[in-house]
Design a protein around this motif. Structure first.
Motif, mmCIF file in Angstrom:
data_model
loop_
_atom_site.group_PDB
_atom_site.id
_atom_site.type_symbol
_atom_site.label_atom_id
_atom_site.label_comp_id
_atom_site.label_asym_id
_atom_site.label_seq_id
_atom_site.Cartn_x
_atom_site.Cartn_y
_atom_site.Cartn_z
ATOM 1 N N PRO A 102 -52.440 16.251 -27.847
ATOM 2 C CA PRO A 102 -51.035 16.242 -28.274
ATOM 3 C C PRO A 102 -50.489 17.653 -28.327
ATOM 4 C CG PRO A 102 -52.461 16.024 -30.182
ATOM 5 C CD PRO A 102 -53.370 16.019 -28.985
ATOM 6 N N PHE A 103 -49.178 17.797 -28.202
ATOM 7 C CA PHE A 103 -48.574 19.120 -28.199
ATOM 8 C C PHE A 103 -47.333 19.122 -29.084
ATOM 9 C CE2 PHE A 103 -47.292 16.726 -24.394
ATOM 10 C CZ PHE A 103 -45.928 16.597 -24.620
ATOM 11 N N ASP A 104 -46.922 20.301 -29.460
ATOM 12 C CA ASP A 104 -45.695 20.485 -30.223
ATOM 13 C C ASP A 104 -44.533 20.556 -29.225
ATOM 14 O OD1 ASP A 104 -43.460 21.822 -31.588
ATOM 15 O OD2 ASP A 104 -44.885 22.158 -33.220
ATOM 16 N N PHE A 105 -43.507 19.742 -29.430
ATOM 17 C CA PHE A 105 -42.391 19.714 -28.491
ATOM 18 C C PHE A 105 -41.733 21.082 -28.354
ATOM 19 C CE2 PHE A 105 -42.760 15.155 -28.825
ATOM 20 C CZ PHE A 105 -42.344 14.717 -27.572
ATOM 21 N N ARG A 106 -41.761 21.885 -29.409
ATOM 22 C CA ARG A 106 -41.163 23.220 -29.303
ATOM 23 C C ARG A 106 -41.890 24.063 -28.274
ATOM 24 N NH1 ARG A 106 -41.632 24.717 -35.513
ATOM 25 N NH2 ARG A 106 -43.633 23.712 -35.033
ATOM 26 N N GLU A 107 -43.218 23.906 -28.213
ATOM 27 C CA GLU A 107 -43.974 24.656 -27.211
ATOM 28 C C GLU A 107 -43.664 24.143 -25.814
ATOM 29 O OE1 GLU A 107 -48.553 25.934 -25.979
ATOM 30 O OE2 GLU A 107 -48.229 24.510 -27.631
ATOM 31 N N LEU A 108 -43.554 22.826 -25.654
ATOM 32 C CA LEU A 108 -43.239 22.279 -24.343
ATOM 33 C C LEU A 108 -41.893 22.806 -23.863
ATOM 34 C CD1 LEU A 108 -43.827 18.952 -22.747
ATOM 35 C CD2 LEU A 108 -41.432 19.574 -23.050
ATOM 36 N N TYR A 109 -40.872 22.812 -24.729
ATOM 37 C CA TYR A 109 -39.552 23.288 -24.316
ATOM 38 C C TYR A 109 -39.585 24.767 -23.971
ATOM 39 C CZ TYR A 109 -38.179 18.852 -26.387
ATOM 40 O OH TYR A 109 -38.087 17.520 -26.696
ATOM 41 N N ALA A 110 -40.348 25.545 -24.729
ATOM 42 C CA ALA A 110 -40.448 26.974 -24.441
ATOM 43 C C ALA A 110 -41.100 27.198 -23.077
ATOM 44 C CB ALA A 110 -41.241 27.682 -25.535
ATOM 45 N N ARG A 111 -42.139 26.421 -22.781
ATOM 46 C CA ARG A 111 -42.805 26.554 -21.492
ATOM 47 C C ARG A 111 -41.884 26.112 -20.350
ATOM 48 N NH1 ARG A 111 -48.660 26.871 -21.538
ATOM 49 N NH2 ARG A 111 -49.422 27.059 -23.690
ATOM 50 N N CYS A 112 -41.108 25.049 -20.578
ATOM 51 C CA CYS A 112 -40.144 24.599 -19.567
ATOM 52 C C CYS A 112 -39.119 25.687 -19.272
ATOM 53 C CB CYS A 112 -39.435 23.326 -20.038
ATOM 54 S SG CYS A 112 -40.461 21.830 -20.037
ATOM 55 N N ARG A 113 -38.580 26.285 -20.325
ATOM 56 C CA ARG A 113 -37.585 27.349 -20.136
ATOM 57 C C ARG A 113 -38.187 28.520 -19.368
ATOM 58 N NH1 ARG A 113 -36.271 26.083 -25.602
ATOM 59 N NH2 ARG A 113 -37.480 27.874 -26.324
ATOM 60 N N ALA A 114 -39.420 28.886 -19.706
ATOM 61 C CA ALA A 114 -40.058 30.016 -19.037
ATOM 62 C C ALA A 114 -40.275 29.726 -17.551
ATOM 63 C CB ALA A 114 -41.395 30.338 -19.713
ATOM 64 N N LEU A 115 -40.697 28.513 -17.226
ATOM 65 C CA LEU A 115 -40.928 28.165 -15.825
ATOM 66 C C LEU A 115 -39.630 28.161 -15.030
ATOM 67 C CD1 LEU A 115 -43.581 25.305 -16.102
ATOM 68 C CD2 LEU A 115 -43.934 27.625 -15.257
ATOM 69 N N MET A 116 -38.556 27.658 -15.614
ATOM 70 C CA MET A 116 -37.282 27.623 -14.904
ATOM 71 C C MET A 116 -36.719 29.025 -14.728
ATOM 72 S SD MET A 116 -35.438 24.050 -16.058
ATOM 73 C CE MET A 116 -35.737 24.161 -17.831
ATOM 74 N N ARG A 117 -36.897 29.887 -15.735
ATOM 75 C CA ARG A 117 -36.458 31.282 -15.581
ATOM 76 C C ARG A 117 -37.237 31.959 -14.456
ATOM 77 N NH1 ARG A 117 -36.944 31.787 -21.252
ATOM 78 N NH2 ARG A 117 -38.783 33.101 -20.973
ATOM 79 N N ARG A 118 -38.531 31.718 -14.443
ATOM 80 C CA ARG A 118 -39.380 32.357 -13.436
ATOM 81 C C ARG A 118 -38.975 31.925 -12.038
ATOM 82 N NH1 ARG A 118 -45.380 30.764 -14.083
ATOM 83 N NH2 ARG A 118 -44.900 31.383 -16.228
ATOM 84 N N SER A 119 -38.661 30.632 -11.866
ATOM 85 C CA SER A 119 -38.293 30.130 -10.543
ATOM 86 C C SER A 119 -36.982 30.718 -10.061
ATOM 87 C CB SER A 119 -38.211 28.596 -10.563
ATOM 88 O OG SER A 119 -37.110 28.154 -11.334
#
Length: 222
Positions: A102-119
């Motif tokens: 299981p994961f914390d949704f805040r971490e998932l959103y932070a990782r999503c934002r980082a991946l989209m910024r990187r792309s």
């Protein structure tokens, strides 16, 4: 941004769909690898959130097919397995990041934002265009010291323009990033949102209509 969630667990998939949509993203949710592969052959996404343990075609197999086609869309892998071999395997076949359940949704959103910024080639969550300051992490935009009041969809539309300064975008290109399959989005909807955004931006950012091509955002002349 437009995100594809591929997750067979109904509770988790529904939670991801609701939370990401509430954050203003256009989100499509599919429950199996075969359906996702079909959609990914004609629809572009800014991010794919992909479970490894899918029925039929696994997430790993789907990812390998994506990369074999040359698809460079960022992929965040989700799995209930957390040993190091699974992480290494996911990254080796082309995943951009990995999150164990299981994961914390805040971490998932932070990782999503980082991946989209990187792309998009963006190093930080804040972009400054003239007097306009756009903060993705805080989900805020301001002109100088004046905070702009932007509902989710207007904020995401501004994000699309900010990421494409100086580049003409057709209405179809904008709609593909702004709306998901459940939305009814015609040319009038794009015109409506662009008009609202223009009024709020004033002369801080120019969004110019290009006949036959759509719209182009440009830094306002001083």
């Amino acid at each position: 941004m437009r995100i594809l969630v591929v997750e067979d667990d109904d509770d988790l998939g529904d939670a991801l769909l609701r939370q990401l949509r509430s954050d203003g993203h256009a989100v499509d949710w599919l429950r199996d690898g075969e359906s996702a592969d079909d959609v990914l052959r004609y629809q572009d996404y800014e991010l794919v959130v992909l479970d490894i343990g899918l029925p039929g075609m696994s997430g790993s197999d789907l990812l390998q097919l994506m990369r074999a086609r040359g698809t460079r869309t960022p992929v965040l892998m989700l799995t209930a397995r957390s040993n190091i071999e699974d992480r290494v395997s996911a990254l080796d076949i082309g995943a951009d990041d990995y999150l164990a359940k299981p994961f914390d949704f805040r971490e998932l959103y932070a990782r999503c934002r980082a991946l989209m910024r990187r792309s998009q080639g963006i190093a930080t969550g804040t972009t400054t265009v003239g007097r306009l300051i756009f903060d993705r992490s805080a989900k805020a935009a301001r002109i100088g010291d004046m905070q702009l009041s932007l509902p989710n969809r207007e904020f995401r539309l501004l994000e699309i323009f900010i990421g494409n300064i100086g580049r003409a975008l057709s209405k179809d290109q904008i709609a593909a990033q702004l709306f998901d399959f459940d939305d009814e989005a015609g040319d009038n909807a794009i015109e409506l949102y662009v008009g609202r955004l223009r009024r709020k931006l004033g002369d801080a950012l120019t969004i110019r209509t290009v006949r036959g091509a759509g719209y182009i955002a440009e830094e306002a002349e001083c």
